[in-house]
Write a protein that holds these residues in place. Structure first.
Motif, PDB file in Angstrom:
ATOM      1  N   THR A   1      -5.834  -1.039   1.576  1.00 14.55           N
ATOM      2  CA  THR A   1      -5.394  -0.972   2.969  1.00 14.55           C
ATOM      3  C   THR A   1      -6.538  -0.559   3.883  1.00 14.55           C
TER       4      THR A   1
ATOM      5  N   THR B   1       0.044  -4.846   4.909  1.00 14.86           N
ATOM      6  CA  THR B   1       1.224  -4.158   4.386  1.00 14.86           C
ATOM      7  C   THR B   1       2.293  -5.162   4.006  1.00 14.86           C
ATOM      8  N   ALA B   2       2.482  -6.169   4.859  1.00 19.52           N
ATOM      9  CA  ALA B   2       3.456  -7.225   4.563  1.00 19.52           C
ATOM     10  C   ALA B   2       3.021  -8.033   3.337  1.00 19.52           C
TER      11      ALA B   2
ATOM     12  N   ILE C   1      -3.703   1.239  -3.554  1.00 14.10           N
ATOM     13  CA  ILE C   1      -3.090   0.724  -2.329  1.00 14.10           C
ATOM     14  C   ILE C   1      -3.829   1.260  -1.106  1.00 14.10           C
TER      15      ILE C   1
ATOM     16  N   GLY D   1      -4.522  -4.546   9.008  1.00 15.48           N
ATOM     17  CA  GLY D   1      -3.544  -3.475   8.875  1.00 15.48           C
ATOM     18  C   GLY D   1      -2.107  -3.814   8.538  1.00 15.48           C
ATOM     19  N   THR D   2      -1.283  -4.040   9.578  1.00 18.33           N
ATOM     20  CA  THR D   2       0.149  -4.269   9.353  1.00 18.33           C
ATOM     21  C   THR D   2       0.394  -5.573   8.604  1.00 18.33           C
ATOM     22  N   GLU D   3      -0.466  -6.567   8.827  1.00 19.83           N
ATOM     23  CA  GLU D   3      -0.339  -7.824   8.082  1.00 19.83           C
ATOM     24  C   GLU D   3      -0.494  -7.564   6.588  1.00 19.83           C
TER      25      GLU D   3
ATOM     26  N   ASN E   1      -8.017  -2.619   7.086  1.00 19.20           N
ATOM     27  CA  ASN E   1      -8.194  -2.036   8.422  1.00 19.20           C
ATOM     28  C   ASN E   1      -9.618  -2.213   8.947  1.00 19.20           C
TER      29      ASN E   1
ATOM     30  N   LEU F   1       1.402  -6.952   0.722  1.00 19.09           N
ATOM     31  CA  LEU F   1       1.731  -6.188  -0.473  1.00 19.09           C
ATOM     32  C   LEU F   1       3.225  -6.229  -0.775  1.00 19.09           C
ATOM     33  N   GLU F   2       4.045  -6.189   0.262  1.00 18.51           N
ATOM     34  CA  GLU F   2       5.491  -6.229   0.063  1.00 18.51           C
ATOM     35  C   GLU F   2       5.926  -7.521  -0.627  1.00 18.51           C
TER      36      GLU F   2
END
Length: 304
Positions: free
Chosen positions: A167, A133-134, A163, A129-131, A171, A136-137
């Motif tokens: 994602t 997102t980072a 995206i 999840g949050t990893e 998840n 992709l950034e």
């Protein structure tokens, strides 16, 4: 059934000279299909589709498909070795497949890169999840700079639906993604989806400013080390297409073919004939250029 617009491209090297769009229904063979010889069923053709877009058929099954779908206009298959890594065993077992000279070369490249990085590689995994997102950034801006993104239209997808799909996989713990940083800046990345114990080599790229440091090669090795340590994968699938990078890292391969199958129509027959003739001419010209030592120069010109 799902169909999608596909461009049948007339290409020279990495440059597309012209393209014709057809709405095609995809049929893809998995690595398990190829290794087992079990052919996946072709779906009934959607009324809106112009035909099928067939990927990674084992070479020995092409004649059978031609016979079964004799009414279709089938383009000349593009043949290649579909490479893979058998993930049984350990990372050390895997390294043992390489010659001592190649292992020494890997070590030398890694040490050189470590020196540039201040003595230690900075490689980070972004999987859930949050990893993710980072990931992709960091990776999306890098992807736009890469050779794959600029010239091959093979960078990380950026549409909102893409995206969301990636994602969602993250998840579900079905993504393994890695970035190598140099001086705090992303230098190369790998995006590897996972399905049924098979890792797919899907999106990758490196900053051209760091090409001389073999960042892609070292990231590949370090990612494989991490993946072997997880002991949960059966194969690392290099997917469709050939390349020296794939052949170097693979432990096996199977000959596969990709081709278009279009509904019987005069326009489709002319299109396939023209495309096959064009590709044959490009292949002949490439061999001639290689014979006279001009292939690399012509390739560099086309990439401008």
């Amino acid at each position: 059934m799902t169909t999608r617009p596909i461009n049948l491209n007339f290409t020279v090297g990495s440059r597309t000279i012209a393209s014709v769009s057809r709405r095609l229904q995809p049929v893809s063979y998995t690595l398990d299909n190829i290794l087992s010889g079990v052919r996946p069923p072709f779906p009934d053709l959607d009324p809106e589709a112009h035909g099928y877009d067939v990927h990674s058929v084992p070479a020995e099954q092409v004649a059978e498909i031609r016979q079964k779908y004799a009414d279709f206009i089938i383009g000349k298959p593009r043949q290649y070795d579909r490479c893979f890594i058998d993930m049984a065993g350990t990372y050390d077992d895997y390294l043992g497949k390489f010659s001592s000279k190649t292992r020494s070369t890997f070590g030398r490249k890694k040490r050189k890169l470590e020196q540039v990085c201040g003595g230690k590689l900075d490689i980070r995994g972004f999987h859930t999840g949050t990893e993710f997102t980072a990931f992709l950034e960091h990776a999306l801006p890098l992807s736009r700079r890469t050779y794959q993104g600029r010239l091959l239209n093979a960078g990380l997808p950026e549409k909102p639906e893409d995206i969301a799909r990636m994602t969602a996989l993250a998840n579900q713990d079905r993504i393994r993604s890695f970035i190598m940083f140099i001086d705090g800046k992303p230098a190369s990345y790998l995006y590897l989806p996972v399905k049924d114990g098979v890792i797919s080599y899907t999106y990758l790229g490196y900053d051209p400013d760091y090409a001389h440091l073999s960042t892609g090669t070292i990231l590949q090795l370090e990612a494989l080390k991490t993946l072997f340590e997880e002991q949960r994968y059966r194969y690392f699938d290099f997917t469709e297409g050939e390349g020296s990078h794939k052949k170097m890292f693979a432990t096996g391969s199977a000959t596969a073919c990709t081709f278009f199958m279009l509904k019987p129509a005069i326009s489709n027959k002319i299109l396939i004939k023209t495309l096959d003739t064009f590709n044959a001419s490009v292949a002949a010209a490439s061999k001639t250029a290689e014979r006279f030592g001009l292939k690399s120069k012509i390739g560099a010109f086309l990439r401008r």
